[in-house]
Motif scaffolding. Structure first.
Motif, short mmCIF file in Angstrom:
data_model
loop_
_atom_site.label_atom_id
_atom_site.label_comp_id
_atom_site.label_asym_id
_atom_site.label_seq_id
_atom_site.Cartn_x
_atom_site.Cartn_y
_atom_site.Cartn_z
N ALA A 263 0.64 -1.34 0.13
CA ALA A 263 -0.06 -0.02 -0.07
C ALA A 263 0.93 1.15 0.11
CB ALA A 263 -0.93 -0.12 1.12
N LEU A 264 1.94 1.31 0.75
CA LEU A 264 2.72 2.50 0.58
C LEU A 264 3.63 2.75 -0.67
CD1 LEU A 264 4.43 2.03 4.15
CD2 LEU A 264 2.59 3.88 3.62
N ILE A 265 3.84 1.83 -1.22
CA ILE A 265 4.52 1.89 -2.61
C ILE A 265 3.56 2.79 -3.73
CG2 ILE A 265 4.97 0.74 -4.88
CD1 ILE A 265 6.13 -1.65 -3.15
N ASP A 266 2.35 2.71 -3.62
CA ASP A 266 1.17 3.43 -4.40
C ASP A 266 1.11 4.87 -4.09
OD1 ASP A 266 1.31 1.39 -6.10
OD2 ASP A 266 -0.54 0.41 -5.09
N ARG A 267 1.92 5.48 -3.53
CA ARG A 267 2.09 6.84 -2.94
C ARG A 267 3.24 7.57 -3.46
NH1 ARG A 267 -1.82 6.76 0.34
NH2 ARG A 267 -1.57 8.78 1.57
N LYS A 268 2.88 9.16 -3.52
CA LYS A 268 3.93 9.95 -4.08
C LYS A 268 3.63 11.10 -3.49
CE LYS A 268 6.08 11.87 -8.19
NZ LYS A 268 6.13 12.05 -9.60
N ASP A 269 4.53 11.70 -2.79
CA ASP A 269 4.29 12.98 -1.95
C ASP A 269 3.42 12.78 -0.91
OD1 ASP A 269 6.36 14.30 -3.70
OD2 ASP A 269 5.03 14.75 -4.95
N GLY A 270 3.17 11.76 -0.46
CA GLY A 270 2.19 11.49 0.43
C GLY A 270 0.69 11.06 0.18
N LYS A 271 0.66 11.18 -0.94
CA LYS A 271 -0.75 11.19 -1.86
C LYS A 271 -0.96 9.74 -2.61
CE LYS A 271 -1.25 15.99 -1.94
NZ LYS A 271 -1.46 17.04 -2.79
N PRO A 272 -2.14 9.02 -2.69
CA PRO A 272 -2.43 8.01 -3.60
C PRO A 272 -1.72 8.47 -4.92
CG PRO A 272 -4.20 8.06 -2.09
CD PRO A 272 -3.28 9.50 -1.82
N TYR A 273 -0.98 7.35 -5.47
CA TYR A 273 -0.31 7.71 -6.85
C TYR A 273 -0.11 6.30 -7.49
CZ TYR A 273 2.91 9.35 -10.39
OH TYR A 273 3.34 10.03 -11.68
N VAL A 274 -0.29 6.09 -8.86
CA VAL A 274 -0.06 4.87 -9.55
C VAL A 274 0.61 5.41 -10.78
CG1 VAL A 274 -0.63 2.81 -10.67
CG2 VAL A 274 -1.62 3.53 -8.41
N ALA A 275 1.70 4.95 -11.41
CA ALA A 275 2.39 5.18 -12.34
C ALA A 275 2.69 4.10 -13.16
CB ALA A 275 3.78 6.07 -12.17
N GLU A 276 3.60 4.34 -14.23
CA GLU A 276 4.06 3.19 -14.86
C GLU A 276 4.95 1.91 -14.32
OE1 GLU A 276 3.87 0.76 -18.16
OE2 GLU A 276 2.62 2.35 -18.02
N ALA A 277 5.82 2.81 -13.43
CA ALA A 277 6.91 1.65 -12.90
C ALA A 277 7.45 2.21 -11.59
CB ALA A 277 7.98 1.33 -13.93
N HIS A 278 7.85 1.59 -10.55
CA HIS A 278 8.56 1.84 -9.36
C HIS A 278 9.93 1.28 -9.51
CE1 HIS A 278 9.20 2.23 -5.03
NE2 HIS A 278 8.51 3.16 -5.10
N HIS A 279 10.77 2.32 -9.06
CA HIS A 279 12.17 1.69 -9.00
C HIS A 279 12.32 0.63 -7.93
CE1 HIS A 279 16.44 2.10 -8.38
NE2 HIS A 279 16.55 3.12 -9.46
N PRO A 280 12.99 -0.27 -8.59
CA PRO A 280 13.15 -1.69 -7.50
C PRO A 280 14.13 -1.29 -6.14
CG PRO A 280 14.70 -1.75 -9.42
CD PRO A 280 13.82 -0.47 -9.58
N ASP A 281 14.83 -0.38 -6.20
CA ASP A 281 15.51 -0.11 -5.05
C ASP A 281 15.50 0.99 -4.43
OD1 ASP A 281 17.00 -2.55 -5.90
OD2 ASP A 281 18.49 -1.60 -7.20
N GLU A 282 14.90 1.96 -4.98
CA GLU A 282 14.56 3.28 -4.24
C GLU A 282 13.14 3.65 -4.26
OE1 GLU A 282 16.73 6.30 -6.75
OE2 GLU A 282 18.40 5.08 -6.65
N ASP A 283 12.80 4.57 -3.26
CA ASP A 283 11.37 4.80 -2.82
C ASP A 283 11.01 5.95 -3.98
OD1 ASP A 283 8.94 4.89 -2.15
OD2 ASP A 283 9.37 6.12 0.00
N ARG A 284 10.85 5.48 -5.07
CA ARG A 284 10.48 6.74 -6.50
C ARG A 284 10.00 6.05 -7.40
NH1 ARG A 284 14.20 7.45 -10.38
NH2 ARG A 284 16.16 6.34 -10.22
N TRP A 285 9.12 6.70 -8.26
CA TRP A 285 8.41 6.43 -9.46
C TRP A 285 9.29 6.71 -10.43
CZ3 TRP A 285 4.53 2.79 -9.91
CH2 TRP A 285 3.70 2.77 -8.56
N ILE A 286 9.34 5.90 -11.64
CA ILE A 286 10.34 6.12 -12.79
C ILE A 286 9.40 6.24 -14.14
CG2 ILE A 286 12.54 5.28 -12.01
CD1 ILE A 286 12.11 2.85 -13.30
#
Length: 60
Positions: A37-60
């Protein structure tokens, strides 16, 4: 390991969560569910993008 897509992450976590639930590892089940559930967040808000970085807490 490459970037994770939302679909791949969901499929993996569903399988893992079902196994943990079925084997009565409920604390681990809730930890996995929370991590997903925490992966699907960005800047503290719900967010889903194309891909999540495998080693860092960020979307790419």
């Amino acid at each position: 390991m490459g970037p994770g897509t939302a679909f791949n992450a969901a499929a993996h976590h569903i399988r893992e969560a079902r196994w943990l639930r079925d084997h009565r590892y409920l604390d681990d089940y809730y930890a996995v569910l929370r991590a997903y559930a925490l992966i699907d967040r960005k800047d503290g808000k719900p967010y889903v993008a194309e891909a999540h970085h495998p080693d860092e807490d960020r979307w790419i």
